[in-house]
Every structure is written in C-alpha cells, then in structure tokens.
Scaffold this active site. Structure first.
Site, mmCIF file in Angstrom:
data_model
loop_
_atom_site.group_PDB
_atom_site.id
_atom_site.type_symbol
_atom_site.label_atom_id
_atom_site.label_comp_id
_atom_site.label_asym_id
_atom_site.label_seq_id
_atom_site.Cartn_x
_atom_site.Cartn_y
_atom_site.Cartn_z
ATOM 1 N N CYS A 119 0.823 -1.224 0.000
ATOM 2 C CA CYS A 119 0.000 0.000 0.000
ATOM 3 C C CYS A 119 0.856 1.273 0.000
ATOM 4 O O CYS A 119 0.330 2.366 -0.182
ATOM 5 C CB CYS A 119 -0.942 0.000 1.191
ATOM 6 S SG CYS A 119 -2.056 -1.417 1.169
ATOM 7 N N HIS A 262 -3.440 7.185 2.224
ATOM 8 C CA HIS A 262 -3.841 5.856 1.754
ATOM 9 C C HIS A 262 -5.202 5.540 2.371
ATOM 10 O O HIS A 262 -5.385 5.650 3.588
ATOM 11 C CB HIS A 262 -2.786 4.837 2.183
ATOM 12 C CG HIS A 262 -3.223 3.428 2.024
ATOM 13 N ND1 HIS A 262 -3.758 2.946 0.848
ATOM 14 C CD2 HIS A 262 -3.232 2.381 2.905
ATOM 15 C CE1 HIS A 262 -4.058 1.663 1.007
ATOM 16 N NE2 HIS A 262 -3.754 1.297 2.237
ATOM 17 N N ASN A 292 -10.168 -0.456 0.414
ATOM 18 C CA ASN A 292 -8.716 -0.308 0.318
ATOM 19 C C ASN A 292 -8.236 -0.982 -0.975
ATOM 20 O O ASN A 292 -8.218 -2.209 -1.067
ATOM 21 C CB ASN A 292 -8.086 -0.963 1.557
ATOM 22 C CG ASN A 292 -6.573 -0.907 1.566
ATOM 23 O OD1 ASN A 292 -5.943 -0.591 0.551
ATOM 24 N ND2 ASN A 292 -5.983 -1.217 2.703
HETATM 25 N N1 COA Z 1 -18.165 -8.400 10.605
HETATM 26 C C1 COA Z 1 -18.623 -8.637 11.822
HETATM 27 N N2 COA Z 1 -17.808 -8.912 12.871
HETATM 28 C C2 COA Z 1 -16.488 -8.915 12.640
HETATM 29 C C3 COA Z 1 -15.947 -8.681 11.377
HETATM 30 C C4 COA Z 1 -16.846 -8.401 10.326
HETATM 31 N N3 COA Z 1 -16.434 -8.146 9.076
HETATM 32 N N4 COA Z 1 -14.613 -8.740 11.470
HETATM 33 C C5 COA Z 1 -14.302 -9.025 12.746
HETATM 34 N N5 COA Z 1 -15.448 -9.142 13.456
HETATM 35 C C6 COA Z 1 -15.588 -9.446 14.866
HETATM 36 C C7 COA Z 1 -14.425 -10.228 15.429
HETATM 37 O O1 COA Z 1 -14.579 -11.606 15.174
HETATM 38 C C8 COA Z 1 -14.486 -9.874 16.874
HETATM 39 O O2 COA Z 1 -15.481 -10.658 17.457
HETATM 40 P P1 COA Z 1 -15.226 -11.341 18.893
HETATM 41 O O3 COA Z 1 -14.995 -10.187 19.830
HETATM 42 O O4 COA Z 1 -16.469 -12.103 19.107
HETATM 43 O O5 COA Z 1 -14.003 -12.181 18.703
HETATM 44 C C9 COA Z 1 -14.995 -8.435 16.869
HETATM 45 O O6 COA Z 1 -15.586 -8.213 15.597
HETATM 46 C C10 COA Z 1 -13.916 -7.406 17.090
HETATM 47 O O7 COA Z 1 -12.818 -7.742 16.243
HETATM 48 P P2 COA Z 1 -11.531 -6.860 16.201
HETATM 49 O O8 COA Z 1 -10.553 -7.490 15.252
HETATM 50 O O9 COA Z 1 -11.093 -6.551 17.601
HETATM 51 O O10 COA Z 1 -12.135 -5.512 15.552
HETATM 52 P P3 COA Z 1 -11.435 -4.123 15.438
HETATM 53 O O11 COA Z 1 -12.208 -3.130 16.204
HETATM 54 O O12 COA Z 1 -9.950 -4.185 15.661
HETATM 55 O O13 COA Z 1 -11.677 -3.801 13.898
HETATM 56 C C11 COA Z 1 -10.471 -3.777 11.827
HETATM 57 C C12 COA Z 1 -11.121 -4.642 12.921
HETATM 58 C C13 COA Z 1 -9.879 -4.725 10.812
HETATM 59 C C14 COA Z 1 -11.570 -2.950 11.169
HETATM 60 C C15 COA Z 1 -9.403 -2.849 12.463
HETATM 61 O O14 COA Z 1 -8.541 -3.598 13.277
HETATM 62 C C16 COA Z 1 -8.603 -2.147 11.410
HETATM 63 O O15 COA Z 1 -9.109 -1.319 10.690
HETATM 64 N N6 COA Z 1 -7.284 -2.419 11.327
HETATM 65 C C17 COA Z 1 -6.447 -1.864 10.280
HETATM 66 C C18 COA Z 1 -6.588 -2.714 9.048
HETATM 67 C C19 COA Z 1 -6.032 -2.081 7.818
HETATM 68 O O16 COA Z 1 -6.265 -0.939 7.547
HETATM 69 N N7 COA Z 1 -5.301 -2.876 7.041
HETATM 70 C C20 COA Z 1 -4.727 -2.466 5.805
HETATM 71 C C21 COA Z 1 -3.600 -1.533 6.041
HETATM 72 S S1 COA Z 1 -2.861 -1.104 4.557
#
Ligand code: COA
Length: 343
Positions: A119, A262, A292
């Site tokens: 990215c 980004h 993304n």
């Molecule tokens: N739909 C519903 N529930 C979801 C889900 C989805 N698409 N994805 C994850 N969950 C659930 C998980 O299973 C977890 O459930 P649990 O508590 O029962 O285990 C809960 O939601 C929380 O998951 P978590 O991973 O802690 O969520 P988060 O608040 O960290 O959000 C992201 C997840 C991915 C949105 C966040 O971490 C993020 O944006 N990270 C950066 C990712 C990124 O930008 N990557 C590319 C960089 S170039």
C-alpha cells in the site's frame, strides 16, 4: 537515507487518470457470503462497497485506461514518455505488468517496470520516478498504482475480506526547473521486523521432483493480517512521518490544502488528521465507495478530487501511504495540472 542531497531539477504533476472495475460489491452482498453486516463494516471502517475485477477486465486493462486518461489530461503524446513505473503487488504477470501497459498505450520509447511496496507502493514509485526526472536523465514519466487484492483475500475470512477492493490510478510527471519543483519533500521507511502483521506469503507447499529433490509450487496463501497491530502502526507512524516531513520542509500544517492518505480505514484518516490538527474538511476520502485498493488508493483519490474540482492547480497536498512490509512513506507535493480541467 540522505534526503538533503543537492537537487538538480524539479518535477511537476501534470495529469491524472483512474479506472475501476464495473462490478460493485456492497456490504449487504458480502453479508450473503460471511457473517457480517453493513452496520459493522461502516462503523469500523467507513466502507460501504468496493469494486471487484470480473470476466473481461484485467488489472492491466484498468491500468491502461488510467494511463490514457492521465495522458489526455496532460495533453501528451504517448511516445514522449520515458518511464512507466507500475506500483503493484498483484500483477497479471509476475515478471511484471508495466511493459504490457506500455505496449497498450503506445509508449514505445518508455522503459517500463513494476515496483512492489504494497500500500506504500504508489508513494515509493512517485519518489523513485522523480529521481530520474530531477537528475535530468528523463523528461516524462507515468506512475501507476494498481492492485487486484480481490484475487488474494480469503473471501470466507470476514476479518479481512470486507476491507479490500480493486482499482487503478496514474499520474503524469514531468521534469521541470528546481524553482518550480512540485515535490517539496519526501520520507520513506520500512520495518521488516513487523512484517508478519500483514502479509501475502508464498504457500509452504513442497512437491517431490526426482529422487530426493523437491520444489516449491508457485502458490500464495491468502492475505494474513493482525488488524489491531496494523491499526496501531498506522495511527502512530503516519502522523509521525508527516510531522517529520513538515518540520524538514519548514511547512506549517495550516498551509496544507489537502491531506491525501492511503484509503485504508476512515477511523485511521480521522485519527491522523486529528494528530496533525488538520480539519476534517481538508481530508480527502472516497473509501466508502472503493475500500482499500492498496497501491491504487492515492492516485484514484487524487484523480477524483482533481476532476470534481476539489484539488486546484497550485494546491499543496500532504500524502502518505502505509501498509505491508511494514512500509510507510510521505510526500509533500504541489498539483500543477492544467487549469480548469474538470471532467
Ligand atoms: N463483521 C462482523 N464482525 C467482525 C468482522 C466483520 N467483518 N470482522 C471481525 N469481526 C468481529 C471479530 O470476530 C471480533 O469478534 P469477537 O470479539 O467475538 O471475537 C470483533 O468483531 C472485534 O474484532 P476486532 O478485530 O477486535 O475488531 P477491530 O475493532 O480491531 O476492527 C479492523 C477490525 C480490521 C476494522 C481494524 O482492526 C482495522 O481497521 N485495522 C487496520 C486494518 C487495515 O487498515 N489494514 C490495511 C492496512 S494497509
């Protein structure tokens, strides 16, 4: 890295173009495949839908269309291009897709090659291309950011598949005088020790060959991501690198017209803007529609903002790409496209 070495010339950003796949995939449709909801995806990421390449379209054809539009805006003959640099982690051809794009647009005098930095690839490529223009060895370049992550996510993993989409964008860069330089400054960084937070690794799949020999079949495992660590990385390192860039170029954040990050997650965009005390009205965002798109997000957003009249000639833009590697980079650029181009 010595960013203070003497600069012989400058670069100007003269045109932009972009292209997206025709297939749209909404959050609601994704809910038919994995256990998720529009409400969860929107509130955690800001994404409502994404584009996915389907039959009859390729990343190369999207890139060709993005380049053609950038050339049209710059009003350049394809044969005047010296360099085509394609930032992608997902080429149609692992040997490189840029030469195919070169042939499709008729840029027969250009050297064309791919650059992989996930990215951050577009920012890394923009800075790389600028070196050839600044040192006077080349006059005109096309820098492409294009990715097809839809081929590499696990569509049954709700933690990752909701985030990504496909797209392509390109900008037309021209050698100019040092006084007119549109690349005010840059910073590029990598930290492989944190690479496991986000990767698209070759699958560990050894197949017997003859006698005791075996070979690793060319196949990749789907994208693996530690979402929370990537989030923490982004909201710490991106403001840090932008602050460093502003300091080194003696630029007041009040003078920035646009923050062009980004497009990974709306919460990351807002957190970075808050850390830099840049009002949200200056933060460009289109991830609601595309998710993304990896190396494509920055040129895709830039092109959209130029064509809808948000970015105007002479505007100062602070831009940062970040992602797998881990890698991150930032540029402070001035848009110098044609006045009044709005289509
Ligand atoms: N739909 C519903 N529930 C979801 C889900 C989805 N698409 N994805 C994850 N969950 C659930 C998980 O299973 C977890 O459930 P649990 O508590 O029962 O285990 C809960 O939601 C929380 O998951 P978590 O991973 O802690 O969520 P988060 O608040 O960290 O959000 C992201 C997840 C991915 C949105 C966040 O971490 C993020 O944006 N990270 C950066 C990712 C990124 O930008 N990557 C590319 C960089 S170039």
């Amino acid at each position: 890295m010595d960013v203070n070495q003497p600069i012989l010339g400058g670069i100007a950003l003269r045109g932009s173009g972009s292209a997206i796949p025709s297939q749209q995939l909404t959050n609601g449709q994704l809910g038919l495949r994995v256990d998720t909801s529009d409400e969860w995806i929107r509130s955690r990421t800001g994404i409502a839908s994404r584009r996915v390449l389907g039959p009859g379209e390729t990343l190369t054809s999207l890139s060709k269309n993005a380049c053609s539009r950038a050339l049209e805006m710059a009003d350049w003959d394809p044969e005047s291009i010296d360099l085509i640099l394609m930032a992608t982690s997902t080429p149609d051809d692992l040997f490189g897709s840029a030469p195919k794009v070169q042939s499709l647009i008729g840029a027969k005098n250009a050297v064309a090659f791919d650059l992989t930095a996930a990215c951050s690839g577009f920012i890394f490529s923009l800075v790389t291309a600028s070196q050839f223009l600044r040192n006077g060895s080349m006059k005109r370049a096309l820098v492409i950011g294009a990715d097809q992550l839809s081929s590499w996510v696990d569509w049954d993993d709700r933690r990752t598949c909701v985030l990504f989409g496909d797209g392509a964008g390109a900008i037309a860069l021209e050698k100019t005088s040092k006084n007119e330089d549109g690349l005010i400054g840059f910073q590029l960084k990598s930290d492989g020790t944190r690479g496991d937070y986000l990767n698209l690794n070759q699958a560990n799949n050894y197949i017997p060959l003859v006698t005791d020999n075996s070979y690793q079949e060319g196949r990749f495992s789907p994208i693996q991501m530690n979402g929370q660590e990537v989030y923490k990385f982004a909201v710490r390192e991106v403001p840090g690198i932008l602050q460093q860039l502003l300091r080194e170029t003696s630029t007041d954040s009040d003078n920035i017209d646009w923050l062009l990050l980004h497009q990974a997650n709306q919460r990351i965009l807002d957190a970075v803007a808050d850390r830099l005390k840049i009002p949200h009205s200056k933060v460009l965002s289109n991830l609601e529609n595309y998710g993304n798109t990896s190396a494509a997000t920055i040129p895709l957003m830039l092109d959209e903002a130029v064509r809808n009249g948000q970015i105007k000639s002479g505007n100062l833009i602070a831009s940062s790409g970040f992602g797998a590697g881990l890698s991150w980079g930032a540029v402070l650029i001035k848009w110098q496209g044609p006045l009044g181009f709005n289509k």
